[in-house]
Scaffold this active site. Structure first.
Site, mmCIF file in Angstrom:
data_model
loop_
_atom_site.group_PDB
_atom_site.id
_atom_site.type_symbol
_atom_site.label_atom_id
_atom_site.label_comp_id
_atom_site.label_asym_id
_atom_site.label_seq_id
_atom_site.Cartn_x
_atom_site.Cartn_y
_atom_site.Cartn_z
ATOM 1 N N HIS A 107 0.565 8.330 7.166
ATOM 2 C CA HIS A 107 1.616 7.725 8.220
ATOM 3 C C HIS A 107 2.488 8.679 8.396
ATOM 4 O O HIS A 107 3.560 8.443 8.943
ATOM 5 C CB HIS A 107 2.215 6.603 7.265
ATOM 6 C CG HIS A 107 1.511 5.406 7.095
ATOM 7 N ND1 HIS A 107 0.824 4.787 5.960
ATOM 8 C CD2 HIS A 107 1.129 4.486 8.094
ATOM 9 C CE1 HIS A 107 0.155 3.938 6.220
ATOM 10 N NE2 HIS A 107 0.506 3.488 7.564
ATOM 11 N N LYS A 140 1.020 -1.141 -0.058
ATOM 12 C CA LYS A 140 0.123 -0.071 -0.010
ATOM 13 C C LYS A 140 0.710 1.208 0.147
ATOM 14 O O LYS A 140 1.902 1.222 0.438
ATOM 15 C CB LYS A 140 -0.861 -0.063 1.350
ATOM 16 C CG LYS A 140 -1.922 -1.283 1.317
ATOM 17 C CD LYS A 140 -3.065 -0.957 2.141
ATOM 18 C CE LYS A 140 -4.120 -2.072 2.189
ATOM 19 N NZ LYS A 140 -4.675 -1.917 3.608
ATOM 20 N N HIS A 194 1.466 6.854 2.598
ATOM 21 C CA HIS A 194 0.631 8.168 2.263
ATOM 22 C C HIS A 194 0.639 9.078 3.547
ATOM 23 O O HIS A 194 1.427 9.101 4.627
ATOM 24 C CB HIS A 194 -0.921 7.873 2.268
ATOM 25 C CG HIS A 194 -1.628 7.091 3.158
ATOM 26 N ND1 HIS A 194 -1.850 7.580 4.225
ATOM 27 C CD2 HIS A 194 -1.860 5.787 3.427
ATOM 28 C CE1 HIS A 194 -2.438 6.775 5.037
ATOM 29 N NE2 HIS A 194 -2.397 5.597 4.627
#
Ligand code: ARG
Length: 575
Positions: free
Chosen positions: A140, A134, A137
């Site tokens: 985080h 993933k 982004h």
């Protein structure tokens, strides 16, 4: 680590008041905790509210304040001690203050504010923890920069920190990914598109599974294969992980953040059996619909899921295994978990399970939640689906900063390096500038401004102080002596008083796990310093005055660099 001690007015007052009080009195520590900084400096620099004493002594607070004011000799640290209503106000005597604060900073340099209270004990900090396959982004970002800052703050206080990146590299999502890859992917497409392709496959799985629920079974089967060590499944999983880690690493390099351990969730796979066994032995595990759970009804929480129907593990199971492993490996005095507030219940649940398992150290597990980050005017960034990639955000910040430098200071040497440090600093400061539980709206104009309450403003103020010192030809040797009596202008004293507070702010930031205490403090210091610079000329004929002012500039520069460092931000000497 050297044992540092700093001038502490609260300590001095607490001792004086303890002695001045007749029996029954209050202990020094209790008095210390009552002391406040008055909001208005007309009311002095420190104040003791006498309400609590009033209950104890059965006397009106105003009277207590008056009596104490009569009894206490202000010298040598205070110019006056006065009663104002129920408050006992202390007015600091400037010379000892200026001397002690500047001497301290000259002595300790970049260690001013540090302490040895940690005594080398271990604190485990679980932070960043993006999920494999993933994108890394903006969500985080907060975990990454708050965790990194707490790491630096606790190290500064003499703890030994262990930074762990608990990568999300395990779980049913990998079964989904493999299913999708087998059905709709290819090695070439993954090599080419990397995380973006993995994301596409993952999203495709979900849309397809809505029509065809049998896909879910297939995915579960693949994850089971991973957990059981099936070679084909593991090889694919490893490959996906490598691809992701490469992308994550680029972000960590830009932020200059490192970890002591990259043991992600998968690391605990072979440690789960023992956990389940222990939970069974302690009779905490109950069966519910074929799954194994720990019932938390008595604590007003939904049950903590340990094993799914098919025997596969869950997020909480791996967290419990990780905590047991970390306690054994690091003997931590605290273990901090930095994640979004959305996970608060998850942490409450499994912390409770640890407690029920009889781990008396469960009280040392601390969840450090934070609010949501959103972006204003996000069309400026490249998007993958609905998420803004942190890497793109940082790159944009660097580009925009370079454009600002080209406009303001085109002849600056090492422009690219400075743009990197300032652009990244702007983003990091943006995430650390407000109380962590508050939601942050990140706006480019605000974050990159050299004038607002921003990272670049602090860096710019630091660079300005460096330039003053450079012009004056100052070196560490010439900074040894000064005449404290020379500094008495209100603007000068305001700066010194702010600098006095730094060690205390670092302590509060640690106690509250709140880096924003430092970021807000630095803004105040920079504003007061710029006020001083505006009102007082540094290079003057009076050599002693000039020397004292240069020491003050030096001291501010030192704290700005140290404080920014504690936030994980660099302070360039020129910009
Ligand atoms: N990977 C998780 C997420 O992105 C965060 C992990 C936090 N650490 C932990 N020990 N649970 O939400």
């Amino acid at each position: 680590m050297q044992k540092n001690s700093y001038l502490d007015y609260k300590e001095i007052i607490a001792e004086t008041v303890e002695t001045a009080l007749a029996e029954p009195g209050l202990a020094k520590e209790a008095i210390y905790a009552l002391l406040e900084y008055p909001p208005d400096d007309k009311l002095g620099d420190l104040a003791l509210p006498c309400f609590q004493l009033s209950k104890l002594l059965k006397k009106a607070p105003n009277l207590i304040a008056q009596e104490l004011a009569g009894k206490i000799d202000p010298a040598p640290y205070f110019a006056a001690v006065k009663a104002t209503g129920p408050y006992l106000n202390f007015y600091v005597e400037p010379v000892p203050l200026v001397k002690a604060v500047l001497d301290s900073i000259l002595t300790y340099g970049s260690n001013y504010g540090s302490r040895s209270i940690g005594g080398g004990q271990n604190i485990v900090i679980d932070f960043s923890a993006p999920n494999i396959a993933k994108p890394f982004h903006v969500g985080h970002l907060c975990s990454t920069v708050i965790g990194n800052s707490l790491y630096k703050i606790f190290e500064f206080l003499g703890y030994n920190c262990v930074g762990i990146n608990h990568l999300g590299d395990w779980g049913t999502q990998f079964g989904k990914l493999i299913t999708a890859y087998k059905k709709w992917g290819s090695a070439e497409a993954v090599e080419e598109g990397l995380i973006k392709e993995l994301m596409r496959l993952y999203v495709k799985f979900h849309t397809e599974a809505e029509q065809d629920p049998a896909l879910e079974d297939e995915a579960r089967e693949w994850f089971r294969k991973i957990e059981n060590g099936d070679e084909e499944a593991l090889t694919l999983w490893r490959w996906f992980k490598e691809i992701s880690l490469e992308e994550f690493q680029r972000v960590y390099d830009m932020l200059e953040i490192t970890f002591d351990s990259m043991a992600g969730e998968s690391f605990y796979n072979d440690k789960i059996g023992a956990v389940v066994k222990e939970l069974q032995e302690k009779q905490l595990l109950v069966e519910s619909d074929g799954a194994a759970i720990v019932n938390l009804d008595d604590y007003g929480m939904p049950p903590c899921l340990i094993l799914k129907k098919d025997g596969s593990t869950l997020y909480a199971t791996r967290d419990i295994a990780a905590a047991l492993y970390r306690k054994k490996t690091y003997q931590f005095v605290k273990a901090l978990y930095v994640t979004g507030a959305a996970q608060s219940l998850h942490f409450k649940q499994w912390f409770k399970v640890m407690e029920l398992m009889g781990c008396d150290w469960a009280k040392d597990l601390v969840h450090i939640p934070f609010g949501l980050v959103s972006l204003k005017g996000e069309k400026l960034s490249t998007r993958t689906g609905r998420v803004v990639l942190l890497e793109d955000l940082l790159k944009t910040a660097i580009e925009k900063t370079l454009a600002i430098i080209n406009e303001k200071n085109p002849n600056l040497v090492q422009k690219e390096e400075v743009a990197q440090v300032v652009g990244v600093g702007a983003v990091v400061f943006g995430a650390l500038s407000v109380n962590r539980i508050k939601d942050v709206t990140f706006s480019w104009e605000e974050a990159l401004s050299f004038e607002g309450e921003t990272g670049p403003y602090l860096q710019y103020t630091h660079a300005r102080a460096c330039s003053i010192l450079r012009k004056a030809g100052v070196s560490p040797e010439t900074m040894a002596t000064f005449t404290p009596e020379k500094l008495h202008e209100p603007a000068e004293l305001r700066v010194v008083k702010t600098m006095y507070l730094f060690p205390e702010k670092v302590l509060s930031a640690a106690h509250e796990y709140e880096p924003s205490i430092i970021s807000r403090y630095l803004i105040e210091l920079a504003q007061n310093f710029n006020g001083f610079y505006h009102e007082c000329q540094v290079l003057v004929d009076d050599q002693d005055l000039q020397q004292a002012r240069l020491v003050l500039v030096w001291a501010v520069k030192t704290i700005l660099a140290t404080g920014l460092g504690l936030l994980g931000i660099k302070a360039p000497e020129q910009m």
